[in-house]
Write a protein that holds these residues in place. Structure first.
Motif, short mmCIF file in Angstrom:
data_model
loop_
_atom_site.label_atom_id
_atom_site.label_comp_id
_atom_site.label_asym_id
_atom_site.label_seq_id
_atom_site.Cartn_x
_atom_site.Cartn_y
_atom_site.Cartn_z
N THR A 132 -1.43 -2.11 -6.28
CA THR A 132 -0.53 -0.87 -6.25
C THR A 132 0.75 -1.00 -5.37
O THR A 132 0.96 -2.31 -4.82
CB THR A 132 -1.28 0.26 -5.50
N LEU A 133 1.42 -0.05 -5.54
CA LEU A 133 2.90 -0.31 -4.90
C LEU A 133 2.58 -0.59 -3.19
O LEU A 133 3.40 -1.34 -2.90
CB LEU A 133 3.67 1.23 -5.02
N ASP A 134 1.78 0.05 -2.44
CA ASP A 134 1.56 -0.20 -1.09
C ASP A 134 1.06 -1.67 -0.99
O ASP A 134 1.49 -2.06 0.17
CB ASP A 134 0.71 0.65 -0.77
N VAL A 135 0.20 -2.08 -2.08
CA VAL A 135 -0.32 -3.35 -1.62
C VAL A 135 0.83 -4.36 -1.95
O VAL A 135 0.92 -5.51 -1.08
CB VAL A 135 -1.43 -3.78 -2.74
N TYR A 136 1.83 -4.24 -2.76
CA TYR A 136 2.98 -5.14 -3.12
C TYR A 136 3.80 -5.02 -1.70
O TYR A 136 4.03 -6.20 -1.29
CB TYR A 136 3.65 -4.38 -4.34
N VAL A 137 3.99 -3.94 -1.37
CA VAL A 137 4.82 -4.03 -0.15
C VAL A 137 4.44 -4.71 0.99
O VAL A 137 4.87 -5.46 1.64
CB VAL A 137 5.18 -2.65 0.44
N TYR A 138 2.93 -4.64 1.27
CA TYR A 138 2.31 -5.18 2.23
C TYR A 138 2.32 -6.67 2.17
O TYR A 138 2.39 -7.67 2.96
CB TYR A 138 0.74 -4.68 2.44
N GLN A 139 2.00 -7.14 0.66
CA GLN A 139 2.12 -8.81 0.57
C GLN A 139 3.28 -9.11 0.88
O GLN A 139 3.73 -10.06 0.98
CB GLN A 139 1.54 -8.87 -0.77
N ALA A 140 4.51 -8.26 0.48
CA ALA A 140 5.86 -8.92 0.24
C ALA A 140 6.22 -8.95 1.94
O ALA A 140 6.89 -9.89 2.29
CB ALA A 140 6.57 -7.81 -0.27
N LEU A 141 5.56 -8.03 2.87
CA LEU A 141 6.17 -8.15 4.21
C LEU A 141 4.93 -8.66 5.19
O LEU A 141 5.35 -8.87 6.29
CB LEU A 141 6.58 -6.73 4.56
N MET A 142 3.94 -9.46 4.62
CA MET A 142 3.04 -9.94 5.57
C MET A 142 3.50 -11.09 6.26
O MET A 142 3.16 -11.01 7.54
CB MET A 142 1.96 -10.70 4.61
N MET A 143 4.49 -11.80 5.96
CA MET A 143 4.67 -13.00 6.62
C MET A 143 5.79 -12.66 7.75
O MET A 143 5.69 -12.87 8.98
CB MET A 143 5.68 -14.01 5.82
N GLU A 144 6.84 -11.77 7.46
CA GLU A 144 7.60 -11.35 8.51
C GLU A 144 7.87 -9.81 8.08
O GLU A 144 8.06 -9.33 7.08
CB GLU A 144 8.97 -11.94 8.16
N ALA A 145 7.60 -9.03 9.44
CA ALA A 145 7.64 -7.61 9.35
C ALA A 145 9.25 -7.13 9.12
O ALA A 145 9.92 -7.62 10.25
CB ALA A 145 7.04 -6.88 10.33
#
Lengths: 494, 309, 313
Positions: C263-276
């Protein structure tokens, strides 16, 4: 009448609102207080799980010593990643903070001007510190200026397998050499165990994949783009992971092992295999002479740790742990920070306090100069050495009175880096992500859709990677790769 | 204005629309339902008293090979300032819940009055924060750099005080339970709003205030993220129980996962999986304890008819 | 007389305003002050340590227009991600009303109060388990080798299913998990709303010989309508937001399941996992909020047309 009343009500609302806002703005404009000289230095380091129980006591003991020697004390905080990120993002005041290639990214923050430029200060004020770090200062240089202090620890990654020697050597009569010939060389051992235990999975595997399986490459943007260590061309060439045959072969090997039943079918969803001590083959990343994998009391068998590749040294590996001094520090504060780190780097007894705790309570010195932690030390003050200062200046730890550490371990390890080390040819290059950050972020999300199953061998790379490649190319992969190469070329022109 | 009437003396059975037979069938179905619902919770309980070795060999199982209280013992002997942490949790929960109700109930009452002039305005004012939020960073900045809450109990209490969601639920209840006519009557008698609110509205609204209180109690009891954000590691004396437990959990996980980074001595690792479940039991235990007390309040509400009559 | 009445009205208004004041102060300091964070979405936020907030915000951080939003649209999977988000939220919205209301109505009629209390407490327990724990428990059921479900399948003579690599089951599993976890909580709220219903109405109905279903249809449901409407409207406001734990931790972030769990939140989390990157996350949540806000306003307007009493504003 009515109107008057109405406006009166509104006035109340208005009054309250403006009062709140005034109050708030008042505090905003005054800014936040900066540390004054002689206040303890606010030093933020990392801990996923809060402070060790006796942290306060240990820090007080260290402060007693440092106050007397250099007149500086610290307020050492153990903060989780979330908090460190937030602290940096909100512009909060601190004096020293942990920074590295993997936590609180050093290159990016230094580029943004978050850290104090210590190029001149460190040479004029703390020559002994400057001396001790030597050639490793290079990994802390951004645009030629020194922006942080590298923590001397294991600077390169030595890749090893951890094998149950009692089983393989004792029961099966298979020799375990000092060095295995590459990643796949462990296969006979896996096969032997699987034949004996068809229901078991011989290779420990978690969703993170094999420890350090990509260390033989320099990685950019979280490992989507890689730079091999040894190349033919003068200027290193960056390439996509799908073009790196060596890595692809590694994924294929893992998948073959998965199919053969060497790897747990749910490996891509497993957090930790630590509690299952019967697993006979594990991955490890450490250094020569490291004893932490080998406690037979803990594992229930003797462990041998043949290395299979490395040690690899690059800017990234050398940036494993660093200390950044806040750009908001005054010159005097910055000097205090440097003096403190200098003391940690030169005074072994002092260094041992933050490393192991209080002598007699948390640890004791052994005759050969190593330390042995007491039960109280294990329970109440266990801290990763790289979090509290230079590792090489702390005494080496022994496992027990029978399994002694080598007090000269670090000299040997550093010699090993000179003689056997495989050095990156990018000569301190770092990729400035700011221009292509959106693309990297989008690619990261795509990569995370596949990475866990690739690195655990769960999925077939020849099926999955083409899919991933297609999505990545649609998200601007080629543009990123071109930008990376452009920056490398520019770096080598200078 | 007696709040209770003779009607109350009717038994639940007489009031119910279910016949004895229907009641029995429905009850049996519900028994089946709660058995299904509670399976995972039961699993948690069983794993918490299983031996670690059994969990490693067989996974989470309803029938472990062997039982062990190691995980519970670990918690008891962990030496983490548990007593102080329990006190902190009690304090934060009690103050937070009470203060929250004291702030939310009056505004909910005001919003439930249809002739309140600023009703719509305040409603919009409350709904905007539900839709838009500044995000973690700005909230953190406000709480630390403007309100200076870091390293105080207030940081754990104030940010969770109100919720538009609960205000709406309170408002709806007040609206349905207390007819406008009754309030008009009270006002004709010269009653001030405070009296009406205190004497008429609150007494008949016990079910809703108690429901909100219950949820707030558990929100406070189980919250640990504010502690992570606003308490520095050298203020351990303020740590609430849940944060200590979360730290314990995380430290077990770290010990288990990257033992390779800890130089020297191999550290004793506690039973990671079973301790995790013990911590879950610690989190849901208070619910089991408090619920029976709470449940008494839920039945006292159905009384307003008498007042109206 | 008129004057007296309006004076009284004015007094009442003032008193009620005073009632609202503490909450308003709280909202201003804890919800409205941090709202400046929305502009992070349009800035490259680079604070300097030690500088005051206002300087960090306006001097140190340049405006970047819509650049922070672009990472959301670079993914070719975005339509699927949006579909997942909307699909699950719609299902949860509907089931999250029907099931708890049904249970609450039944439970209110159960003769034994003790039994009814027992049902409530058991139903509400899952609400207090964190998603991480739910994920572990589910793994206990679905693990390939040691899982209870495969165990039973094997006893019945079937072959083991690789649950974490079979996306076809997961829409159902996720919905079931969410219903299991949240039903108790919503049920409590409806149960509490039912107690606010004037009991004499039921008495009259009983004397008139109304059946249970008639009673539900003509008394309980109409009187529950405002609460249901409120919850419906408020939940519409977060239609693009999803419970991260359910979609990330419950499937244990299994790659194979990603087509049905992302979902959208998972996507955002995965995208920003490496660098906040807090500017990017601000951009994503701004987008969610704008959509939620419009949906809420539309729903409120429609409901106000249908039944003025049930609308929020």
């Amino acid at each position: 009448m009515n109107i008057k009343k109405r406006s009166r009500g509104k006035n109340i609302i208005r009054g309250v609102l403006s009062l709140c806002i005034l109050l708030a703005l008042g505090t905003v404009f005054t800014g936040c207080g900066q540390g004054k000289q002689s206040d303890p230095l606010r030093w933020v380091t990392y801990s996923a799980s809060g402070p060790p129980l006796d942290a306060k006591e240990v820090i007080a003991a260290a402060n007693d010593v440092s106050r007397e020697k250099i007149g500086v004390t610290v307020d050492l905080e153990f903060q989780p990643t979330e908090k460190i990120n937030l602290m940096m993002a909100s512009g909060e005041y601190y004096d020293m903070v942990i920074t590295s290639s993997w936590l609180n990214p050093f290159d990016k923050n230094a580029e943004k001007g978050m850290y104090y430029d210590i190029t001149d200060l460190v040479q004029s004020e703390t020559p002994a510190l400057y001396e001790s770090i030597g050639k490793y200062w290079d990994c802390a240089r951004v645009n030629g200026r020194i922006m942080g202090i590298p923590i001397l620890k294991d600077m390169g990654a030595e890749q090893m397998y951890r094998l149950n020697a009692d089983y393989f050597e004792g029961q099966k009569g298979m020799a375990i050499p000092e060095r295995l010939d590459g990643f796949e060389a462990v296969e006979p051992y896996l096969k032997a165990y699987k034949e004996d235990h068809p229901d078991k999975y011989p290779l420990a595997m978690e969703k993170g994949g094999p420890a350090g399986y990509m260390n033989f490459l320099e990685r950019i943007a979280g490992g989507i783009i890689v730079i091999p260590y040894e190349q033919d061309s003068d200027i290193p060439q960056a390439e996509a992971i799908w073009d790196c045959e060596e890595l692809m072969d590694r994924f294929r090997t893992l998948h073959r092992w998965y199919e053969a039943g060497y790897i747990h079918p749910d490996a891509a969803t497993i957090d930790s295999t630590a509690s299952d001590r019967s697993i006979p083959v594990r991955f490890g990343v450490a250094w020569k002479g490291y004893l932490g994998y080998s406690d037979p009391d803990y594992w229930g068998f003797h462990v041998k740790t043949p290395s299979y590749e490395g040690p690899f040294l690059s800017r990234q590996s050398e940036q494993g742990s660093m200390i950044g001094i806040s750009a908001a520090c005054s010159r005097e504060r910055a000097i205090e920070c440097l003096k403190y780190i200098e003391l940690l780097s030169t005074d072994r007894k002092f260094r041992d306090i933050l490393a192991y705790g209080i002598e007699g309570k948390h640890f004791n010195y052994l005759e050969n100069g190593t330390v042995l932690t007491t039960q109280a030390g294990v329970d109440r003050y266990t801290v990763n050495l790289y979090l509290t200062g230079p590792v090489v200046n702390a005494s080496v730890a022994s496992i027990s009175r029978d399994i002694l550490g080598d007090p000269d371990q670090w000299e040997k390890v550093y010699e090993g880096y000179e003689t056997e080390g495989i050095y990156s040819q990018t000569r301190g290059f770092y990729y400035d992500t700011t221009r292509k950050e959106q693309i990297i972020t989008a690619l990261q999300a795509i990569y995370n859709d596949y990475s866990a199953e690739l690195r655990t061998g769960t999925s077939d790379p020849d099926v999955v990677i083409p899919k991933m490649r297609k999505r990545m190319e649609a998200a601007g992969f080629d543009e990123l790769l071109a930008d990376v190469q452009e920056q490398i070329d520019a770096w080598f022109e200078e | 204005m007696l709040p209770f009437s003779a009607e109350e003396e009717l038994t639940a059975e007489q009031k119910s629309a279910f016949s004895k037979k229907t009641n029995l069938i429905v009850s049996l179905l519900l028994v089946l339902l709660i058995l299904l619902v509670s399976l995972p919770v039961l699993l948690v309980l069983i794993v918490s008293v299983s031996s670690e070795q059994s969990v490693v060999n067989n996974g989470y199982s309803f029938f472990p090979d062997s039982f062990s209280l190691d995980a519970w013992r670990y918690l008891a002997h962990s030496g983490m300032y548990l007593a102080r942490a329990v006190f902190n949790s009690f304090l934060i929960t009690a103050v937070g819940t009470t203060l929250g109700l004291l702030i939310m109930c009056p505004i909910s009452y005001a919003l439930s009055r249809k002739n309140f002039r600023y009703r719509n305005g305040i409603m919009i004012f409350l709904i905007i924060p539900m839709l838009f939020s500044g995000g973690l960073v700005s909230t953190y900045m406000v709480n630390t750099q403007i309100l200076h809450l870091q390293n105080t109990y207030l940081a754990l209490i104030l940010p969770g005080l109100c919720s538009t969601w609960y205000i709406m639920i309170l408002r709806n209840y007040f609206q349905t339970a207390v007819p406008e006519a009754m309030i008009e009557a009270a006002m004709v008698d010269g009653g001030r709003q405070l009296q009406i609110f205190w004497r008429i509205v609150l007494p008949v609204s016990r079910p809703v205030t108690m429901t909100v209180a219950l949820f707030q109690i558990f929100a406070y009891w189980n919250s640990w993220y504010p502690s992570l954000l606003y308490l520095d590691s050298n203020h351990t004396e303020l740590f609430p129980l849940q944060y200590v437990l979360v730290n314990m959990q995380r430290s077990i996980d770290t010990l288990a996962n990257d033992a390779q980074y800890i130089s020297g001595m191999q550290v004793y690792t506690p039973p990671a999986v079973t301790v995790r479940m013990v911590l879950v039991v610690m989190a849901i235990l208070p619910i089991l304890i408090i619920f029976p007390f709470f449940h008494r309040f839920l039945k006292n509400g159905m009384t307003i008819g008498a007042v109206k009559g | 007389m008129r004057g007296l009445k309006s004076r009284k009205k004015g007094r009442t208004n003032r008193e009620l305003l005073l009632f609202s004041l503490p909450a308003i102060v709280w909202y201003v300091s804890f919800c409205y002050l941090p709202l400046f964070g929305i502009i992070f979405a349009f800035k490259d936020f680079t604070p300097k340590p030690g500088d005051p907030l206002v300087k960090n915000l306006f001097v140190n951080s340049p405006w970047v227009g819509l650049k922070n939003f672009s990472f959301l649209f670079l993914s070719s999977e975005m339509p699927k991600i949006l579909f997942n988000t909307l699909f699950y939220n719609t299902v949860f919205l509907i089931l999250g009303i029907i099931i708890p209301v049904f249970l609450a109505i039944i439970l209110a009629e159960i003769h034994s109060r003790v039994f009814s209390g027992l049902v409530q407490v058991v139903m509400v327990l899952p609400y207090f388990l964190s998603w991480v724990i739910v994920g572990y428990c589910l793994y206990g059921f679905l693990a390939t080798d040691e899982g209870q479900v495969n165990h039973i399948l094997r006893i019945l003579g079937g072959s083991a299913v690789f649950w974490y690599q079979s996306p076809e089951y997961w829409r159902f599993i996720l919905i079931l998990t969410e219903v299991w976890k949240s039903t108790g909580y919503s049920m409590m709220i409806y149960l509490c709303a039912i107690t606010s219903i004037d009991r004499t109405l039921y008495e009259c109905a009983r004397l008139d010989g109304a059946t249970f279903l008639q009673r539900v249809r003509h008394i309980t449901l109409p009187l529950l309508r405002p609460t249901v409407a409120t919850i419906f409207i408020l939940r519409l406001g977060s239609l693009l937001a999803s419970d991260f734990g359910l979609f990330y931790q419950v499937p244990l972030n299994s790659n194979s399941l990603q087509p049905v769990t992302q979902t959208l939140d998972v996507y955002v989390y995965q995208a920003l996992m490496m660098e906040a990157n807090f500017s990017y996350s601000a951009a994503a949540s701004f987008l969610q909020n704008i959509v939620g806000c419009s949906l809420l306003l539309i729903a409120n307007a429609i409901i106000r047309k249908l039944d003025a009493d049930s609308s929020l504003m």
